[in-house]
Design a protein around this motif. Structure first.
Motif, short mmCIF file in Angstrom:
data_model
loop_
_atom_site.label_atom_id
_atom_site.label_comp_id
_atom_site.label_asym_id
_atom_site.label_seq_id
_atom_site.Cartn_x
_atom_site.Cartn_y
_atom_site.Cartn_z
N UNK A 195 0.82 -1.21 0.00
CA UNK A 195 0.00 0.00 0.00
C UNK A 195 0.85 1.26 0.00
N UNK A 196 2.01 1.20 0.68
CA UNK A 196 2.84 2.40 0.78
C UNK A 196 4.30 2.03 1.00
N UNK A 197 5.11 2.23 -0.03
CA UNK A 197 6.55 2.01 0.07
C UNK A 197 7.26 3.20 -0.58
N UNK A 198 8.41 3.55 -0.02
CA UNK A 198 9.27 4.53 -0.67
C UNK A 198 10.58 3.84 -1.05
N UNK A 199 10.95 3.93 -2.30
CA UNK A 199 12.17 3.29 -2.79
C UNK A 199 13.17 4.37 -3.19
N UNK A 200 14.37 4.27 -2.66
CA UNK A 200 15.47 5.16 -3.01
C UNK A 200 16.50 4.33 -3.77
N UNK A 201 16.90 4.77 -4.94
CA UNK A 201 17.83 3.95 -5.72
C UNK A 201 18.66 4.80 -6.67
N UNK A 229 26.16 7.85 -10.18
CA UNK A 229 27.26 7.88 -9.22
C UNK A 229 27.73 9.33 -9.06
N UNK A 230 28.63 9.57 -8.12
CA UNK A 230 29.24 10.89 -7.99
C UNK A 230 28.83 11.63 -6.73
N UNK A 231 29.41 12.82 -6.56
CA UNK A 231 29.25 13.59 -5.33
C UNK A 231 27.81 14.02 -5.09
N UNK A 232 27.06 14.34 -6.15
CA UNK A 232 25.68 14.78 -5.96
C UNK A 232 24.82 13.69 -5.34
N UNK A 233 25.14 12.44 -5.63
CA UNK A 233 24.42 11.33 -5.01
C UNK A 233 24.63 11.34 -3.50
N UNK A 234 25.87 11.53 -3.07
CA UNK A 234 26.19 11.57 -1.65
C UNK A 234 25.48 12.74 -0.96
N UNK A 235 25.45 13.88 -1.62
CA UNK A 235 24.80 15.05 -1.04
C UNK A 235 23.31 14.83 -0.85
N UNK A 236 22.67 14.20 -1.81
CA UNK A 236 21.24 13.92 -1.70
C UNK A 236 20.99 12.92 -0.58
N UNK A 237 21.85 11.93 -0.46
CA UNK A 237 21.68 10.89 0.57
C UNK A 237 21.78 11.46 1.97
N UNK A 238 22.45 12.58 2.14
CA UNK A 238 22.61 13.18 3.47
C UNK A 238 21.28 13.56 4.09
N UNK A 239 20.26 13.81 3.29
CA UNK A 239 18.97 14.25 3.81
C UNK A 239 17.93 13.13 3.85
N UNK A 240 18.35 11.90 3.58
CA UNK A 240 17.42 10.77 3.53
C UNK A 240 17.74 9.77 4.64
N UNK A 241 16.68 9.25 5.28
CA UNK A 241 16.84 8.20 6.28
C UNK A 241 16.13 6.94 5.78
N UNK A 279 27.25 2.52 -2.84
CA UNK A 279 26.72 1.56 -1.88
C UNK A 279 26.97 2.04 -0.45
N UNK A 280 28.16 2.56 -0.21
CA UNK A 280 28.49 3.07 1.12
C UNK A 280 27.54 4.17 1.56
N UNK A 281 27.20 5.06 0.64
CA UNK A 281 26.30 6.17 0.97
C UNK A 281 24.95 5.65 1.44
#
Length: 260
Positions: A116-122, A154-166, A194-196
């Motif tokens: 019914x409700x899932x959030x996928x980050x990829x 890939x790249x730095x922008x991916x890491x920056x976006x991941x900083x605000x996601x739990x 993957x580490x991010x």
């Protein structure tokens, strides 16, 4: 490293294991200004060693072989499907889950139906397309430089976006896995993505068929004690060293699931 020729050779070595490197990353890596790195990249481009792109560079010709996405999709497919069937049981309504760029994660995403409700980050473009019209699933595709070999970002922008996601649970695969060396990958850029995800996840779930266990690749993604659950396939001819490795994971607190 202050000698230009040594630094440039080192840049080429880094690009052997990264499809793309940003100027800012190389500047920090060698503790020199971004202008110095740009001059290095300009010289290497003139020498025919690399291609400069917006904000960074990549090798003109990749010198190491990596399987195509088509080859990876067909390799050990039955094992991946069995692992995916177990992985889907760990997902609950309301979860925020992350998938890496692996074909194993893609197999799990194909089974995300009936929630019914899932959030996928990829950072996996194939997964984003797979889930684009699935009811009850909201998909966040992480931005960045597109890596053609794996159809991922890939790249730095991916890491920056991941900083605000739990993230509640991340589903990660990789080139190799061993108890002593943890999860390892053949390329730095994929490994860092993957580490991010791992660093922002409450649970780390590793998907690894037995052919990957007790092998080691170039770049360490995470240590064994960071893995909460390991899902692997059943093998009636399990090698003693693999059996010992799985037992070591269990003794260390990892939930080991054998997909049958």
């Amino acid at each position: 490293m202050s000698v230009p020729i040594d630094r440039r050779n080192a840049i080429l070595t880094i690009l052997e294991n990264m499809d793309y490197a940003e100027v800012s990353y190389l500047s920090k890596k060698f503790n020199v200004s971004e202008m110095t790195i740009r001059r290095d990249l300009e010289k290497l481009e003139k020498d025919g060693e690399l291609i400069r792109l917006f904000g960074g560079a990549k090798l003109k010709t990749k010198r190491v072989y990596e399987g195509t996405i088509e080859e990876r999709l067909s390799t050990n497919l039955l094992e991946k499907q069995k692992i995916a069937e177990e992985a889907i049981k760990l997902i609950s309504d309301g979860d925020v889950i992350a998938f890496d760029a692996s074909t194993s994660a893609l197999e799990v995403s194909k089974r995300l139906r009936g929630f019914e409700s899932l959030t996928v980050v990829t950072n996996n473009l194939s997964i984003a397309v797979e889930l684009s019209n699935v009811k009850g699933v909201a998909t966040i595709l992480l931005g960045g430089y597109v890596r053609g070999k794996s159809l991922s970002t890939i790249g730095a922008s991916l890491h920056q976006y991941m900083n605000s996601i739990f993230i509640d649970k991340c589903f990660i695969s990789s080139k190799s896995l061993s108890f002593e060396n943890g999860l390892t990958d053949s390329t730095i850029d994929e490994g860092e993505a993957k580490q991010a995800m791992i660093h922002k996840s409450n649970q780390v779930i590793v998907l690894a068929d037995q052919k990957k266990i007790e092998t080691v690749a170039f770049f360490q993604v995470c240590e064994s004690n960071e893995i909460h659950t390991l899902i692997t396939n059943e093998d009636i001819d399990m090698l003693p060293e693999i059996e010992e490795s799985l037992e070591n994971f269990r003794s260390n607190g990892t939930n080991v699931i054998i997909a049958r």
